[in-house]
Design a protein around this motif. Sequence first.
Motif, PDB file in Angstrom:
ATOM      1  N   HIS A 179       0.841  -1.198   0.000  1.00 57.62           N
ATOM      2  CA  HIS A 179       0.000   0.000   0.000  1.00 57.62           C
ATOM      3  C   HIS A 179       0.876   1.247   0.000  1.00 57.62           C
ATOM      4  O   HIS A 179       1.804   1.362   0.794  1.00 57.62           O
ATOM      5  N   ALA A 180       0.550   2.190  -0.866  1.00 62.28           N
ATOM      6  CA  ALA A 180       1.283   3.460  -0.903  1.00 62.28           C
ATOM      7  C   ALA A 180       0.798   4.409   0.179  1.00 62.28           C
ATOM      8  O   ALA A 180       1.528   5.307   0.598  1.00 62.28           O
ATOM      9  N   HIS A 181      -0.428   4.225   0.644  1.00 62.86           N
ATOM     10  CA  HIS A 181      -1.034   5.148   1.605  1.00 62.86           C
ATOM     11  C   HIS A 181      -1.419   4.400   2.877  1.00 62.86           C
ATOM     12  O   HIS A 181      -2.098   3.382   2.827  1.00 62.86           O
ATOM     13  N   TRP A 182      -0.964   4.937   4.008  1.00 65.58           N
ATOM     14  CA  TRP A 182      -1.254   4.334   5.303  1.00 65.58           C
ATOM     15  C   TRP A 182      -2.086   5.284   6.145  1.00 65.58           C
ATOM     16  O   TRP A 182      -1.972   6.510   6.053  1.00 65.58           O
ATOM     17  N   CYS A 183      -2.928   4.694   6.992  1.00 66.82           N
ATOM     18  CA  CYS A 183      -3.662   5.439   8.021  1.00 66.82           C
ATOM     19  C   CYS A 183      -3.422   4.732   9.354  1.00 66.82           C
ATOM     20  O   CYS A 183      -3.246   3.522   9.389  1.00 66.82           O
ATOM     21  N   ILE A 184      -3.405   5.495  10.425  1.00 64.90           N
ATOM     22  CA  ILE A 184      -3.271   4.913  11.764  1.00 64.90           C
ATOM     23  C   ILE A 184      -4.473   5.338  12.591  1.00 64.90           C
ATOM     24  O   ILE A 184      -4.758   6.530  12.730  1.00 64.90           O
ATOM     25  N   ALA A 185      -5.205   4.348  13.102  1.00 63.46           N
ATOM     26  CA  ALA A 185      -6.354   4.610  13.975  1.00 63.46           C
ATOM     27  C   ALA A 185      -5.843   4.744  15.401  1.00 63.46           C
ATOM     28  O   ALA A 185      -5.297   3.793  15.967  1.00 63.46           O
ATOM     29  N   TRP A 186      -6.037   5.923  15.975  1.00 62.44           N
ATOM     30  CA  TRP A 186      -5.467   6.228  17.293  1.00 62.44           C
ATOM     31  C   TRP A 186      -6.577   6.656  18.241  1.00 62.44           C
ATOM     32  O   TRP A 186      -7.285   7.621  17.979  1.00 62.44           O
ATOM     33  N   SER A 187      -6.722   5.923  19.342  1.00 59.86           N
ATOM     34  CA  SER A 187      -7.743   6.240  20.334  1.00 59.86           C
ATOM     35  C   SER A 187      -7.194   7.043  21.500  1.00 59.86           C
ATOM     36  O   SER A 187      -7.953   7.577  22.299  1.00 59.86           O
ATOM     37  N   GLY A 188      -5.861   7.097  21.632  1.00 59.98           N
ATOM     38  CA  GLY A 188      -5.245   7.747  22.777  1.00 59.98           C
ATOM     39  C   GLY A 188      -4.938   6.786  23.906  1.00 59.98           C
ATOM     40  O   GLY A 188      -4.330   7.176  24.908  1.00 59.98           O
ATOM     41  N   GLY A 189      -5.356   5.518  23.760  1.00 62.76           N
ATOM     42  CA  GLY A 189      -5.083   4.512  24.776  1.00 62.76           C
ATOM     43  C   GLY A 189      -3.701   3.906  24.622  1.00 62.76           C
ATOM     44  O   GLY A 189      -2.930   4.258  23.728  1.00 62.76           O
ATOM     45  N   LYS A 190      -3.374   2.956  25.487  1.00 61.77           N
ATOM     46  CA  LYS A 190      -2.014   2.426  25.553  1.00 61.77           C
ATOM     47  C   LYS A 190      -1.609   1.677  24.292  1.00 61.77           C
ATOM     48  O   LYS A 190      -0.501   1.864  23.782  1.00 61.77           O
ATOM     49  N   ASP A 191      -2.489   0.820  23.763  1.00 64.18           N
ATOM     50  CA  ASP A 191      -2.110  -0.005  22.622  1.00 64.18           C
ATOM     51  C   ASP A 191      -1.997   0.802  21.331  1.00 64.18           C
ATOM     52  O   ASP A 191      -1.031   0.640  20.575  1.00 64.18           O
ATOM     53  N   SER A 192      -2.972   1.668  21.070  1.00 64.08           N
ATOM     54  CA  SER A 192      -2.908   2.453  19.836  1.00 64.08           C
ATOM     55  C   SER A 192      -1.796   3.495  19.895  1.00 64.08           C
ATOM     56  O   SER A 192      -1.175   3.818  18.878  1.00 64.08           O
ATOM     57  N   THR A 193      -1.500   4.016  21.102  1.00 62.98           N
ATOM     58  CA  THR A 193      -0.395   4.965  21.238  1.00 62.98           C
ATOM     59  C   THR A 193       0.944   4.271  21.030  1.00 62.98           C
ATOM     60  O   THR A 193       1.849   4.809  20.387  1.00 62.98           O
TER      61      THR A 193
END
Length: 334
Positions: free
Chosen positions: A35-49
């Motif tokens: 994939h040329a384009h990435w997105c990161i889903a961030w909730s602010g919690g420990k795992d996503s951070t």
Amino acid sequence: MRPQSDLFSGSATRLVYDEAVELTVASLAEYGARHAHWCIAWSGGKDSTATLTLVLHLIETGRVPRPKSLTVYYADTRQELPPLALAAVDLMAQLARYSWIRMRVVTAPLDKRFLVYILGRGVPPPNNNTLRWCTRQIKVDPMAAAIAADLAPIDVSGLGHNGGPALDDAGMIGPDETVLMITGVRQGESAMRDRRIEMSCSKDGAECGHGWYQLALPESKGIRGRINTLAPILHWRVCHVWDWLKIYAPHPSYGGWSTSRIANAYGGDEAEELNARTGCCGCPLASKDLALVRELIDLKTWPDGWEGTEPTADTPLDAVFADGSVQPLLIGAD
């Protein structure tokens, strides 16, 4: 030949930190290259951070190739614990140093937010069985809407959709391109989530040890079939998450991230032995409230100017108005 260990069985040899990171690197190198384009889903919690800061560190150090574009979507539910909300603000300020990253803060429409939906529309509070509407409505749906807007044609001469910065020609997402959505999903984070992973982790030939890679995810209008997801820390144990947030990520050589506050919000050193989780303020799904700060209550600390002899909130009192007039209490009057 030594038998291969099952990473998730109770008798398995635990991954050490370096091995866990190497599997994450392999996961990102294998699936990220598609994939040329990435997105990161961030909730602010420990795992996503941990996922967010680790991915950026791996890109900055050249261990993982940098994608053509990277967008971070922060799901602001307006229900976060204050320490986590403040830590998210600090991290977003640090993310601003990366000119090649787009930062998007997504929230649910006012009428769909948690308390408004309950108190304004009269919908029953969510529960852990048949009425778990909150995560989808205040996190997933707003993020899907923002992604759908970003996948629509963008005018590079001005601002992108919803006020987001426009991508330049090099970062344009073509109408036929897919996007890799990177999440912080991790085995063992919750029993309910583990059951969902068990049902889907073998889909599309993915191997859990190399990250939970799923083809064609959200069914939302405008993005169907265009987003594939990867959980590069799926195999991490909670001790790896704590090590990254408290030891490695804050160190300048790893990015100097303000992640210690997040670890402390989960209970600090005591939480390191637990797969600790936090929820929204006033979450009705929690069986025990672990977020309240009880120290001041135990010490009988009163507001400034109080002595502790003031009447409690359940004591009926006369009404005193701003001009000094008093309306006597009518309860019990003849």
